[in-house]
Design an enzyme around this catalytic site. Structure first.
Site, PDB file in Angstrom:
ATOM      1  N   GLN A  87     -33.482  56.946  60.667  1.00 25.56           N
ATOM      2  CA  GLN A  87     -33.790  55.750  59.878  1.00 25.56           C
ATOM      3  C   GLN A  87     -33.975  56.126  58.415  1.00 25.56           C
ATOM      4  O   GLN A  87     -34.164  55.262  57.578  1.00 25.56           O
ATOM      5  CB  GLN A  87     -35.089  55.122  60.387  1.00 25.56           C
ATOM      6  CG  GLN A  87     -35.011  54.638  61.804  1.00 25.56           C
ATOM      7  CD  GLN A  87     -36.378  54.225  62.321  1.00 25.56           C
ATOM      8  OE1 GLN A  87     -36.837  53.119  62.100  1.00 25.56           O
ATOM      9  NE2 GLN A  87     -37.029  55.146  62.990  1.00 25.56           N
ATOM     10  N   ASN A  88     -33.992  57.432  58.153  1.00 27.60           N
ATOM     11  CA  ASN A  88     -34.285  57.873  56.784  1.00 27.60           C
ATOM     12  C   ASN A  88     -33.066  57.718  55.890  1.00 27.60           C
ATOM     13  O   ASN A  88     -31.933  57.959  56.309  1.00 27.60           O
ATOM     14  CB  ASN A  88     -34.760  59.322  56.792  1.00 27.60           C
ATOM     15  CG  ASN A  88     -36.109  59.461  57.468  1.00 27.60           C
ATOM     16  OD1 ASN A  88     -36.796  58.464  57.658  1.00 27.60           O
ATOM     17  ND2 ASN A  88     -36.477  60.661  57.837  1.00 27.60           N
ATOM     18  N   ASP A  90     -32.988  59.454  53.091  1.00 29.31           N
ATOM     19  CA  ASP A  90     -32.852  60.729  52.377  1.00 29.31           C
ATOM     20  C   ASP A  90     -31.759  61.574  53.038  1.00 29.31           C
ATOM     21  O   ASP A  90     -31.222  61.208  54.094  1.00 29.31           O
ATOM     22  CB  ASP A  90     -34.203  61.466  52.336  1.00 29.31           C
ATOM     23  CG  ASP A  90     -34.698  61.916  53.714  1.00 29.31           C
ATOM     24  OD1 ASP A  90     -33.931  62.591  54.426  1.00 29.31           O
ATOM     25  OD2 ASP A  90     -35.851  61.604  54.086  1.00 29.31           O
ATOM     26  N   HIS A 105     -30.008  53.272  58.537  1.00 33.52           N
ATOM     27  CA  HIS A 105     -30.534  52.454  57.436  1.00 33.52           C
ATOM     28  C   HIS A 105     -29.888  52.804  56.083  1.00 33.52           C
ATOM     29  O   HIS A 105     -30.407  52.415  55.029  1.00 33.52           O
ATOM     30  CB  HIS A 105     -32.067  52.601  57.342  1.00 33.52           C
ATOM     31  CG  HIS A 105     -32.792  51.899  58.470  1.00 33.52           C
ATOM     32  ND1 HIS A 105     -34.121  52.081  58.746  1.00 33.52           N
ATOM     33  CD2 HIS A 105     -32.338  51.005  59.392  1.00 33.52           C
ATOM     34  CE1 HIS A 105     -34.472  51.325  59.799  1.00 33.52           C
ATOM     35  NE2 HIS A 105     -33.406  50.678  60.210  1.00 33.52           N
ATOM     36  N   THR A 172     -41.397  58.405  63.735  1.00 35.47           N
ATOM     37  CA  THR A 172     -41.145  56.976  63.566  1.00 35.47           C
ATOM     38  C   THR A 172     -42.146  56.182  64.399  1.00 35.47           C
ATOM     39  O   THR A 172     -42.430  56.532  65.544  1.00 35.47           O
ATOM     40  CB  THR A 172     -39.699  56.569  63.910  1.00 35.47           C
ATOM     41  OG1 THR A 172     -39.636  55.136  63.960  1.00 35.47           O
ATOM     42  CG2 THR A 172     -39.218  57.132  65.233  1.00 35.47           C
ATOM     43  N   SER A 173     -42.658  55.121  63.788  1.00 34.19           N
ATOM     44  CA  SER A 173     -43.668  54.303  64.466  1.00 34.19           C
ATOM     45  C   SER A 173     -43.046  53.445  65.574  1.00 34.19           C
ATOM     46  O   SER A 173     -43.757  52.846  66.355  1.00 34.19           O
ATOM     47  CB  SER A 173     -44.360  53.401  63.451  1.00 34.19           C
ATOM     48  OG  SER A 173     -43.386  52.614  62.788  1.00 34.19           O
TER      49      SER A 173
HETATM   50  P1  NAD Z   1     -42.043  54.627  60.161  1.00 36.89           P
HETATM   51  O1  NAD Z   1     -42.018  53.356  60.884  1.00 36.89           O
HETATM   52  O2  NAD Z   1     -40.816  55.455  60.115  1.00 36.89           O
HETATM   53  O3  NAD Z   1     -43.340  55.497  60.711  1.00 36.89           O
HETATM   54  C1  NAD Z   1     -43.716  56.773  60.237  1.00 36.89           C
HETATM   55  C2  NAD Z   1     -44.203  57.535  61.438  1.00 36.89           C
HETATM   56  O4  NAD Z   1     -44.291  58.904  61.117  1.00 36.89           O
HETATM   57  C3  NAD Z   1     -45.586  57.117  61.959  1.00 36.89           C
HETATM   58  O5  NAD Z   1     -45.546  57.004  63.369  1.00 36.89           O
HETATM   59  C4  NAD Z   1     -46.474  58.297  61.563  1.00 36.89           C
HETATM   60  O6  NAD Z   1     -47.529  58.501  62.475  1.00 36.89           O
HETATM   61  C5  NAD Z   1     -45.481  59.436  61.651  1.00 36.89           C
HETATM   62  N1  NAD Z   1     -45.813  60.618  60.863  1.00 36.89           N
HETATM   63  C6  NAD Z   1     -46.509  60.713  59.699  1.00 36.89           C
HETATM   64  N2  NAD Z   1     -46.582  61.998  59.309  1.00 36.89           N
HETATM   65  C7  NAD Z   1     -45.904  62.739  60.243  1.00 36.89           C
HETATM   66  C8  NAD Z   1     -45.622  64.130  60.406  1.00 36.89           C
HETATM   67  N3  NAD Z   1     -46.060  65.039  59.522  1.00 36.89           N
HETATM   68  N4  NAD Z   1     -44.914  64.527  61.473  1.00 36.89           N
HETATM   69  C9  NAD Z   1     -44.455  63.619  62.399  1.00 36.89           C
HETATM   70  N5  NAD Z   1     -44.714  62.297  62.298  1.00 36.89           N
HETATM   71  C10 NAD Z   1     -45.414  61.856  61.232  1.00 36.89           C
HETATM   72  O7  NAD Z   1     -42.520  54.481  58.738  1.00 36.89           O
HETATM   73  P2  NAD Z   1     -42.467  53.546  57.572  1.00 36.89           P
HETATM   74  O8  NAD Z   1     -42.815  54.471  56.495  1.00 36.89           O
HETATM   75  O9  NAD Z   1     -43.259  52.327  57.865  1.00 36.89           O
HETATM   76  O10 NAD Z   1     -40.882  53.186  57.479  1.00 36.89           O
HETATM   77  C11 NAD Z   1     -40.276  51.974  57.559  1.00 36.89           C
HETATM   78  C12 NAD Z   1     -38.785  52.176  57.249  1.00 36.89           C
HETATM   79  O11 NAD Z   1     -38.558  52.808  55.979  1.00 36.89           O
HETATM   80  C13 NAD Z   1     -38.090  53.102  58.227  1.00 36.89           C
HETATM   81  O12 NAD Z   1     -36.752  52.769  58.265  1.00 36.89           O
HETATM   82  C14 NAD Z   1     -38.266  54.425  57.535  1.00 36.89           C
HETATM   83  O13 NAD Z   1     -37.477  55.448  58.070  1.00 36.89           O
HETATM   84  C15 NAD Z   1     -37.929  54.049  56.091  1.00 36.89           C
HETATM   85  N6  NAD Z   1     -38.445  55.078  55.164  1.00 36.89           N
HETATM   86  C16 NAD Z   1     -37.648  56.163  54.920  1.00 36.89           C
HETATM   87  C17 NAD Z   1     -38.105  57.189  54.115  1.00 36.89           C
HETATM   88  C18 NAD Z   1     -37.181  58.376  53.896  1.00 36.89           C
HETATM   89  O14 NAD Z   1     -35.966  58.224  53.890  1.00 36.89           O
HETATM   90  N7  NAD Z   1     -37.710  59.581  53.724  1.00 36.89           N
HETATM   91  C19 NAD Z   1     -39.374  57.133  53.523  1.00 36.89           C
HETATM   92  C20 NAD Z   1     -40.163  55.978  53.760  1.00 36.89           C
HETATM   93  C21 NAD Z   1     -39.679  54.965  54.599  1.00 36.89           C
END
Ligand code: NAD
Length: 226
Positions: A87-88, A90, A105, A172-173
């Site tokens: 879903q990232n 990056d 995404h 991912t949540s």
């Molecule tokens: P999300 O729904 O992807 O949830 C984040 C999850 O990661 C949570 O369950 C949390 O407990 C867990 N987590 C936190 N730290 C962790 C670690 N060190 N190791 C393993 N798990 C860990 O998160 P969101 O931020 O609400 O995202 C919503 C949408 O936005 C998704 O599509 C997400 O992938 C995207 N997003 C992408 C990026 C990126 O590309 N790096 C950054 C922020 C959000």
């Protein structure tokens, strides 16, 4: 034949690379809910604001480095068939060496035409500015899926899940649909894991919960695979 190992990853796997999850960021950007900035309505109303939001995300991505969790997944590719469904937005999986990545995404380092979605460009600069046009003369937007838009490569992701021998859900949540629904596509006899430090993490039926950070749990789990 169920031979593939599928990783379903979200923001949490990149958290230890310094990229905040939206929840860690308080769900807000400059006082706006992220869902209200990364939306088709916001793009209609104030495209400059949407571009600025993604420019900031892109800068953070460029400064980040893959962590040991990304690296362990990439290293597994030398030993088995691996598909990463992320879903990232990056590119840390690719920079770690993963070659088989489905960005459901989208990708922050690419831009897309607003009249022809098949026109996608790898960005040569750090920003997308108003007036940056595709070859058909329309404004460019980030090649990412806004909240409420259709996701990419869903059929391919479903197919990967159905053929999986092992599935590992990391960071991912499992609250953003339809991607969260992919967990149900895995065969009942596949080994299935969910990795997250959150004690309130959603863990679907048939999945084993490994509570901890991606940087600890992913390398530990994969050490003796296949
Ligand atoms: P999300 O729904 O992807 O949830 C984040 C999850 O990661 C949570 O369950 C949390 O407990 C867990 N987590 C936190 N730290 C962790 C670690 N060190 N190791 C393993 N798990 C860990 O998160 P969101 O931020 O609400 O995202 C919503 C949408 O936005 C998704 O599509 C997400 O992938 C995207 N997003 C992408 C990026 C990126 O590309 N790096 C950054 C922020 C959000």
């Amino acid at each position: 034949m169920k031979e593939t190992i599928v990783f379903l990853t979200g923001a949490g796997i990149s958290a230890e690379s310094g990229l905040q999850t939206f929840r860690d960021a308080g769900g807000l950007w400059h006082g706006h809910r992220v869902e209200d900035v990364a939306s088709p309505e916001a793009w209609e109303k104030d495209p400059s604001m949407v571009l600025a939001f993604y420019d900031a995300r892109r800068r953070a991505v460029r400064d980040a480095r893959p962590n040991v969790a990304h690296e362990a997944i990439a290293a597994l590719e030398e030993r088995c068939e691996v598909i990463v469904v992320t879903q990232n937005i990056d590119d840390l999986h690719e920079r770690a060496g993963s070659r088989n990545v489905l960005h459901v995404h989208g990708e922050i380092l690419k831009a897309r035409s607003t009249v022809d979605p098949s026109l996608v460009y790898r960005l040569a600069k750090a920003t997308i500015d108003m007036g940056d046009l595709c070859e058909k003369g329309s404004q460019l937007r980030p090649d990412v899926v806004f909240f409420g838009e259709g996701v990419y490569a869903l059929a391919e992701a479903r197919k990967a899940m159905r053929n999986a021998r092992r599935v590992v859900v990391v960071g991912t949540s499992l609250t953003v649909f339809p991607v969260a629904g992919l967990v149900k596509e895995a065969p009942f006899d596949a080994e299935r894991y969910v990795i997250s430090p959150d004690s309130h993490q959603q863990v679907p039926d048939g999945y084993m919960f490994l509570q901890g950070k991606a940087s600890d749990e992913v390398p530990r789990l994969l050490r003796d695979w296949p």
